[in-house]
Scaffold this active site. Sequence first.
Site, PDB file in Angstrom:
ATOM      1  CE  LYS A   1      -3.544   2.337   2.729  1.00 50.99           C
ATOM      2  NZ  LYS A   1      -4.478   2.223   3.850  1.00 50.99           N
TER       3      LYS A   1
ATOM      4  CE  LYS B   1      -6.048   1.774  -0.387  1.00 50.46           C
ATOM      5  NZ  LYS B   1      -6.397   1.818   0.988  1.00 50.46           N
TER       6      LYS B   1
HETATM    7  C1  PBG Z   1      -7.453   3.026   5.881  1.00 51.17           C
HETATM    8  C2  PBG Z   1      -7.700   2.966   4.417  1.00 51.17           C
HETATM    9  C3  PBG Z   1      -7.558   3.970   3.438  1.00 51.17           C
HETATM   10  C4  PBG Z   1      -8.032   3.432   2.252  1.00 51.17           C
HETATM   11  C5  PBG Z   1      -8.410   2.130   2.519  1.00 51.17           C
HETATM   12  N1  PBG Z   1      -8.176   1.858   3.852  1.00 51.17           N
HETATM   13  C6  PBG Z   1      -7.135   5.375   3.555  1.00 51.17           C
HETATM   14  C7  PBG Z   1      -5.745   5.711   3.849  1.00 51.17           C
HETATM   15  O1  PBG Z   1      -4.860   4.879   3.992  1.00 51.17           O
HETATM   16  O2  PBG Z   1      -5.528   6.910   3.991  1.00 51.17           O
HETATM   17  C8  PBG Z   1      -8.132   4.152   0.946  1.00 51.17           C
HETATM   18  C9  PBG Z   1      -9.206   3.665   0.038  1.00 51.17           C
HETATM   19  C10 PBG Z   1      -9.564   4.572  -1.070  1.00 51.17           C
HETATM   20  O3  PBG Z   1      -8.951   5.641  -1.301  1.00 51.17           O
HETATM   21  O4  PBG Z   1     -10.497   4.219  -1.781  1.00 51.17           O
HETATM   22  N2  PBG Z   1      -6.148   3.057   6.255  1.00 51.17           N
END
Ligand code: PBG
Length: 327
Positions: A195, A248
């Site tokens: 991520k 992601k």
């Molecule tokens: C929580 C999380 C996030 C997303 C999924 N889980 C936000 C982040 O890390 O700031 C993002 C999902 C999206 O943008 O659709 N940590």
Amino acid sequence: MNNLRIRPRRLRKTQSIRDLTCETRLKSSMLIYPVFVREGNNIIEDIAAMPGQKRYSPDKLPVILERAAKNKIGGILLFGLPEHKDECASSAWDDNGVIQQAIRLAKNEFPDLNIIGDVCMCEYTSHGHCGIIKNGCVDNDATLEYLAKIAVSQANAGADIVAPSDMMDGHTLAIREALDSNNLQDTLIFSYAVKYASSFYGPFREAAGSAPSFGDRKSYQMDIRNSREALKEAMLDIQEGSDMIIIKPGLAYLDILKSVKEKFLVPVGSYSVSGEYSMIKAAALMGWLDEKKIAIESAISQARAGADIIITYFALDLAEWINNGEI
Ligand code: PBG
């Protein structure tokens, strides 16, 4: 030109030849729909930065679950938005918290639909970071025990799968051990192994009210300039026991998706995040792009790059188009 034996255009001749020979096929069972659940009753609320997406109170969830079940999508990914936020995200591991209520309701009413709980702290902490703050930083090891509690609480509420999105080192191991010692050996872990610290999450932070109140997430989410690091992160989560992993964001990271898919043996999911959705919606609202065609092309691109699973805010639309024979 009579000596041309190989004519690639033959395979493109008609729609039915193209359909017969295409390399990538979308199925509704590979799609996961993210859903925001907020506390309260009788609420369906617009999310300004994500036109078409809503926040639901638990009692209103069936509106969306019915569509999901009818179209036989692969699952729904639930995000909880609590009223009460504090330093240690206590609403996230409260057995009667909003996410636990939502999971119980979804599992009771739609037992065949895969229910996935997003395991993170940022929607539940007063400071908006994904873990416990010590000396101004997110403390890795102190956070792990909370993530484990959240995962156990979601699994006890009936989640089939837990999806830790925190990016702490050792998160999968901590969660696997906690699940196993609570007799939850059959709960799957679908970890966000790879991520990035991406600006594509902007609209989500409005949707979930989870923007950090100070600093950013770069000390735990990955540096967008790196790709070998993605293999390392994937390897560690798999060694720790992740059953499947998430890459992601989606579309801007297809190189990462492809290399992770080639190296490892677990199912790989691509998360087409909020910013990807909002860009398409905004351009479509301006009349500059064809929303449906772009949503389909975006999903196909991720499948072609190797995604076994696609998490997307277009999941229900895509599933309907697939089931109508439009894709
Ligand atoms: C929580 C999380 C996030 C997303 C999924 N889980 C936000 C982040 O890390 O700031 C993002 C999902 C999206 O943008 O659709 N940590």
